[in-house]
Design an enzyme around this catalytic site. Sequence first.
Site, PDB file in Angstrom:
ATOM      1  N   ASN A   7       0.857  -1.190   0.000  1.00 23.46           N
ATOM      2  CA  ASN A   7       0.000   0.000   0.000  1.00 23.46           C
ATOM      3  C   ASN A   7       0.896   1.245   0.000  1.00 23.46           C
ATOM      4  O   ASN A   7       1.700   1.433   0.919  1.00 23.46           O
ATOM      5  CB  ASN A   7      -0.884  -0.045   1.258  1.00 23.46           C
ATOM      6  CG  ASN A   7      -1.799   1.151   1.362  1.00 23.46           C
ATOM      7  OD1 ASN A   7      -1.384   2.276   1.139  1.00 23.46           O
ATOM      8  ND2 ASN A   7      -3.048   0.917   1.707  1.00 23.46           N
ATOM      9  N   HIS A  10       0.944   6.237   1.868  1.00 25.35           N
ATOM     10  CA  HIS A  10       1.703   7.193   2.688  1.00 25.35           C
ATOM     11  C   HIS A  10       2.849   7.874   1.952  1.00 25.35           C
ATOM     12  O   HIS A  10       3.425   8.827   2.466  1.00 25.35           O
ATOM     13  CB  HIS A  10       2.137   6.539   3.992  1.00 25.35           C
ATOM     14  CG  HIS A  10       0.949   6.240   4.858  1.00 25.35           C
ATOM     15  ND1 HIS A  10      -0.002   7.201   5.144  1.00 25.35           N
ATOM     16  CD2 HIS A  10       0.511   5.104   5.438  1.00 25.35           C
ATOM     17  CE1 HIS A  10      -0.955   6.659   5.888  1.00 25.35           C
ATOM     18  NE2 HIS A  10      -0.668   5.393   6.069  1.00 25.35           N
ATOM     19  N   HIS A  43      -5.757   3.518  -1.504  1.00 28.46           N
ATOM     20  CA  HIS A  43      -7.100   3.810  -0.987  1.00 28.46           C
ATOM     21  C   HIS A  43      -7.459   5.220  -1.445  1.00 28.46           C
ATOM     22  O   HIS A  43      -6.854   6.188  -0.992  1.00 28.46           O
ATOM     23  CB  HIS A  43      -7.050   3.714   0.544  1.00 28.46           C
ATOM     24  CG  HIS A  43      -8.358   3.938   1.230  1.00 28.46           C
ATOM     25  ND1 HIS A  43      -8.504   3.832   2.596  1.00 28.46           N
ATOM     26  CD2 HIS A  43      -9.586   4.265   0.763  1.00 28.46           C
ATOM     27  CE1 HIS A  43      -9.760   4.079   2.934  1.00 28.46           C
ATOM     28  NE2 HIS A  43     -10.439   4.355   1.841  1.00 28.46           N
ATOM     29  N   ARG A  45      -9.588   7.829  -0.793  1.00 28.61           N
ATOM     30  CA  ARG A  45     -10.552   8.218   0.243  1.00 28.61           C
ATOM     31  C   ARG A  45     -11.473   9.316  -0.269  1.00 28.61           C
ATOM     32  O   ARG A  45     -11.110  10.093  -1.144  1.00 28.61           O
ATOM     33  CB  ARG A  45      -9.807   8.720   1.488  1.00 28.61           C
ATOM     34  CG  ARG A  45      -9.037   7.636   2.226  1.00 28.61           C
ATOM     35  CD  ARG A  45      -8.376   8.235   3.458  1.00 28.61           C
ATOM     36  NE  ARG A  45      -9.370   8.796   4.346  1.00 28.61           N
ATOM     37  CZ  ARG A  45      -9.824   8.188   5.455  1.00 28.61           C
ATOM     38  NH1 ARG A  45      -9.326   7.031   5.824  1.00 28.61           N
ATOM     39  NH2 ARG A  45     -10.737   8.762   6.188  1.00 28.61           N
ATOM     40  N   ARG A  49      -7.262  12.568   1.181  1.00 30.74           N
ATOM     41  CA  ARG A  49      -6.172  13.072   2.026  1.00 30.74           C
ATOM     42  C   ARG A  49      -4.803  12.575   1.580  1.00 30.74           C
ATOM     43  O   ARG A  49      -3.808  13.183   1.885  1.00 30.74           O
ATOM     44  CB  ARG A  49      -6.411  12.735   3.494  1.00 30.74           C
ATOM     45  CG  ARG A  49      -6.256  11.291   3.834  1.00 30.74           C
ATOM     46  CD  ARG A  49      -6.187  11.095   5.339  1.00 30.74           C
ATOM     47  NE  ARG A  49      -7.452  11.360   5.978  1.00 30.74           N
ATOM     48  CZ  ARG A  49      -7.852  10.729   7.094  1.00 30.74           C
ATOM     49  NH1 ARG A  49      -7.075   9.836   7.655  1.00 30.74           N
ATOM     50  NH2 ARG A  49      -9.013  10.997   7.637  1.00 30.74           N
ATOM     51  N   GLU A  70      -8.717   0.154  -2.807  1.00 32.59           N
ATOM     52  CA  GLU A  70      -9.521   0.169  -1.577  1.00 32.59           C
ATOM     53  C   GLU A  70     -10.513   1.316  -1.662  1.00 32.59           C
ATOM     54  O   GLU A  70     -10.137   2.439  -2.025  1.00 32.59           O
ATOM     55  CB  GLU A  70      -8.637   0.405  -0.358  1.00 32.59           C
ATOM     56  CG  GLU A  70      -7.800  -0.771   0.029  1.00 32.59           C
ATOM     57  CD  GLU A  70      -6.996  -0.482   1.297  1.00 32.59           C
ATOM     58  OE1 GLU A  70      -7.239   0.557   1.954  1.00 32.59           O
ATOM     59  OE2 GLU A  70      -6.128  -1.280   1.602  1.00 32.59           O
ATOM     60  N   THR A 101      -7.826   3.388   8.709  1.00 30.97           N
ATOM     61  CA  THR A 101      -9.001   2.517   8.815  1.00 30.97           C
ATOM     62  C   THR A 101      -8.988   1.868  10.203  1.00 30.97           C
ATOM     63  O   THR A 101      -7.985   1.297  10.608  1.00 30.97           O
ATOM     64  CB  THR A 101      -8.936   1.431   7.728  1.00 30.97           C
ATOM     65  OG1 THR A 101      -8.567   2.064   6.503  1.00 30.97           O
ATOM     66  CG2 THR A 101     -10.270   0.756   7.562  1.00 30.97           C
ATOM     67  N   GLU A 152     -10.717  -9.561   3.319  1.00 31.24           N
ATOM     68  CA  GLU A 152      -9.424  -9.186   3.876  1.00 31.24           C
ATOM     69  C   GLU A 152      -9.608  -9.134   5.378  1.00 31.24           C
ATOM     70  O   GLU A 152     -10.406  -8.329   5.888  1.00 31.24           O
ATOM     71  CB  GLU A 152      -8.936  -7.834   3.340  1.00 31.24           C
ATOM     72  CG  GLU A 152      -7.570  -7.478   3.944  1.00 31.24           C
ATOM     73  CD  GLU A 152      -6.988  -6.161   3.441  1.00 31.24           C
ATOM     74  OE1 GLU A 152      -7.274  -5.751   2.299  1.00 31.24           O
ATOM     75  OE2 GLU A 152      -6.235  -5.552   4.232  1.00 31.24           O
ATOM     76  N   HIS A 192      -3.243  -4.715   7.815  1.00 32.55           N
ATOM     77  CA  HIS A 192      -3.304  -3.605   8.766  1.00 32.55           C
ATOM     78  C   HIS A 192      -2.336  -3.851   9.913  1.00 32.55           C
ATOM     79  O   HIS A 192      -2.508  -4.782  10.682  1.00 32.55           O
ATOM     80  CB  HIS A 192      -4.702  -3.350   9.325  1.00 32.55           C
ATOM     81  CG  HIS A 192      -4.891  -1.890   9.634  1.00 32.55           C
ATOM     82  ND1 HIS A 192      -4.324  -1.285  10.716  1.00 32.55           N
ATOM     83  CD2 HIS A 192      -5.524  -0.912   8.939  1.00 32.55           C
ATOM     84  CE1 HIS A 192      -4.618   0.002  10.692  1.00 32.55           C
ATOM     85  NE2 HIS A 192      -5.337   0.260   9.623  1.00 32.55           N
ATOM     86  N   GLY A 193      -1.309  -3.023   9.956  1.00 34.02           N
ATOM     87  CA  GLY A 193      -0.354  -3.084  11.066  1.00 34.02           C
ATOM     88  C   GLY A 193       0.653  -4.220  10.990  1.00 34.02           C
ATOM     89  O   GLY A 193       1.419  -4.430  11.931  1.00 34.02           O
TER      90      GLY A 193
END
Length: 245
Positions: A7, A10, A43, A45, A49, A70, A101, A152, A192-193
């Site tokens: 992903n 960022h 993603h 959004r 952002r 996403e 998320t 997921e 995630h994470g």
Amino acid sequence: MTRLLINIDHVATLRNARQERFPDPLEAAQACLAGGAHGIVFHLREDRRHIKDEDVRRFAAHLDTKLDFELSLAPEIVDICCGVKPQLATLVPERRAEVTTEGGLDVVGNRDRLERVVPRLFDSGIEEVALFVDPIPEQIRASAEVGANAIELHTGDYANASDPLARQSVLSAMVDAAKLAHELGLTIHAGHGLDIHNYPAFGRAVPHLAEVSIGFAIIARALSIGMEQAVTEMRSIIEQNPHAH
Ligand code: PXP
């Protein structure tokens, strides 16, 4: 072998922080692919952002790899996703105030909307539609019922567990969730994470894990060792910890 999708949201977060044209998420995605990533995740959004519409157009035009788009259930974003036709669309919950998320989609509570949106995504030519869910049996059964062909699993609670006992209990829920999803014919993704430290125990325990989606930890690690190397490192950890059957 579990596939690794990266992903790159960022990279856009950093670019937008200075309202600059760099760093370029497309260039970052190309470095991820050079490092061995099996696909790229982004993603779009509703608040834009990080990833912008123009980024999505450039990914679709220039990346010859699996794209995981996403998206929330917002009609505007669903329209854009149908136009882009990524190989995979992953539906996620979205709240404007959240930092990232924060949990799985309430598939049970959004059944009516999902019964309209999931077929629409398939009808546009998207081959795989995943729902981002917590490891809760009712949510997984509902995911199959609304017509998704993948889930997921939200791994945030696993990654953030405060102690080993709590982490083990989330992990065992993940294992049961993956078994149930597999019985229902769903493909299993997770994310995630996840990072180089918490992946090994997760990867070995969770059966039928086809794909993981990792963002923040890779982008952060890339600051130290470079993007290509950060992806190569993660991929080799995944390969050293194959999932059970
Ligand atoms: N999967 C989903 C559905 C997400 O929303 C995110 C975060 O954007 C990720 C995976 C990646 O999480 P992380 O950035 O913590 O690796």
